[in-house]
Design a protein around this motif. Structure first.
Motif, PDB file in Angstrom:
ATOM      1  N   VAL A  61       0.848  -1.199   0.000  1.00 11.87           N
ATOM      2  CA  VAL A  61       0.000   0.000   0.000  1.00 11.87           C
ATOM      3  C   VAL A  61       0.879   1.243   0.000  1.00 11.87           C
ATOM      4  O   VAL A  61       0.632   2.192  -0.747  1.00 11.87           O
ATOM      5  N   TRP A 107      -6.418  -1.967  -5.004  1.00 14.08           N
ATOM      6  CA  TRP A 107      -6.964  -0.865  -4.205  1.00 14.08           C
ATOM      7  C   TRP A 107      -8.230  -1.316  -3.483  1.00 14.08           C
ATOM      8  O   TRP A 107      -8.401  -1.072  -2.288  1.00 14.08           O
ATOM      9  N   TYR A 111      -9.041  -1.649   0.536  1.00 12.67           N
ATOM     10  CA  TYR A 111     -10.144  -0.987   1.241  1.00 12.67           C
ATOM     11  C   TYR A 111     -10.928  -1.987   2.088  1.00 12.67           C
ATOM     12  O   TYR A 111     -11.355  -1.677   3.197  1.00 12.67           O
ATOM     13  N   ALA A 114      -8.906  -2.873   5.137  1.00 11.99           N
ATOM     14  CA  ALA A 114      -8.726  -1.717   6.028  1.00 11.99           C
ATOM     15  C   ALA A 114      -9.753  -1.702   7.154  1.00 11.99           C
ATOM     16  O   ALA A 114      -9.509  -1.110   8.209  1.00 11.99           O
ATOM     17  N   ARG A 121      -5.867   1.121   7.101  1.00  8.17           N
ATOM     18  CA  ARG A 121      -6.880   2.167   7.200  1.00  8.17           C
ATOM     19  C   ARG A 121      -6.209   3.539   7.301  1.00  8.17           C
ATOM     20  O   ARG A 121      -6.627   4.501   6.663  1.00  8.17           O
ATOM     21  N   LEU A 124      -4.801   4.526   3.887  1.00  9.04           N
ATOM     22  CA  LEU A 124      -5.859   4.918   2.951  1.00  9.04           C
ATOM     23  C   LEU A 124      -6.463   6.264   3.340  1.00  9.04           C
ATOM     24  O   LEU A 124      -6.898   7.028   2.469  1.00  9.04           O
ATOM     25  N   TYR A 127      -4.187   8.788   1.844  1.00  7.32           N
ATOM     26  CA  TYR A 127      -4.502   8.951   0.418  1.00  7.32           C
ATOM     27  C   TYR A 127      -5.702   9.879   0.252  1.00  7.32           C
ATOM     28  O   TYR A 127      -5.678  10.813  -0.559  1.00  7.32           O
ATOM     29  N   SER A 128      -6.755   9.634   1.018  1.00 12.02           N
ATOM     30  CA  SER A 128      -7.982  10.418   0.899  1.00 12.02           C
ATOM     31  C   SER A 128      -7.719  11.893   1.211  1.00 12.02           C
ATOM     32  O   SER A 128      -8.181  12.784   0.485  1.00 12.02           O
ATOM     33  N   ASP A 160     -13.542   7.471  -6.711  1.00 16.52           N
ATOM     34  CA  ASP A 160     -13.687   6.202  -5.986  1.00 16.52           C
ATOM     35  C   ASP A 160     -14.756   5.323  -6.635  1.00 16.52           C
ATOM     36  O   ASP A 160     -14.563   4.110  -6.793  1.00 16.52           O
TER      37      ASP A 160
END
Length: 197
Positions: A61, A107, A111, A114, A121, A124, A127-128, A160
């Protein structure tokens, strides 16, 4: 004796192989042996470098995020206007590498895991936040902070969602995905311009 300088190469080969294996399977239902075989190394060497499958997945990741960040930084460096910044972020999100079947599948598997893996988590979430921040950097001068927030949230949700549709085999091609998100952005900006006239 291990060859000097091989560790970074083998680590990269293993994270690439993990992404490929997880993406092809669409789940975490892969073994260290599967991943090591794809990387051309022994399972023992994979365990030596990463300790466990969970640690290799976390490193994978991180590798995806690192690649995405490098591509984004390069694309933003070339953008000359705020609107071009927004387009650059969208284009990177749907680049040939990022929107490939294996990467999209990986990906989505990340998720899913996560939900019970705090390290994944957290990555990610990074990333968000990065995607949101990058979109806001171009949108805020064009739309003001309040509207930029709304537009950025919509664009991120579309990105997404298009990844999910791609994983299901029902999503549009890369160029069409870019066009859909661009259309969302442009429609919102036109509406704002209309309100200010």
């Amino acid at each position: 004796m291990p060859k000097t300088g091989m560790e970074p190469i083998r680590r990269k080969a293993l994270t690439d192989a993990a992404i490929e294996a997880i993406g092809a399977r669409g789940s975490m239902d892969v073994t260290m042996s599967d991943i090591a075989g794809r990387a051309g190394v022994s399972p023992a060497l994979a365990h030596h470098y990463f300790g466990s499958k969970e640690q290799l997945i976390t490193a994978s990741v991180r590798a995806l995020l690192s690649d995405l960040r490098a591509d984004t930084v390069e694309a933003l460096r070339k953008a000359r206007t705020n609107r071009a910044r927004v387009s650059a972020i969208i284009a990177v999100s749907f680049s040939e590498e990022q929107f490939s079947d294996d990467v999209v599948g990986a990906w989505l598997a990340f998720y899913v895991i996560a939900q019970r893996a705090p390290d994944i988590r957290r990555l990610l979430s990074i990333y968000s936040r990065r995607l949101h921040s990058n979109l806001m950097s171009g949108l805020t001068p064009l739309a003001g902070a309040h509207d930029a927030e709304r537009i950025a949230e919509g664009a991120a949700a579309m990105i997404d969602g298009l990844y999910i549709r791609k994983a299901l085999g029902t999503g549009p091609a890369r160029h069409d995905a870019v066009a859909l998100v661009e259309d969302h952005i442009e429609t919102q900006l036109l509406e704002i311009r209309g309100r200010t006239l």
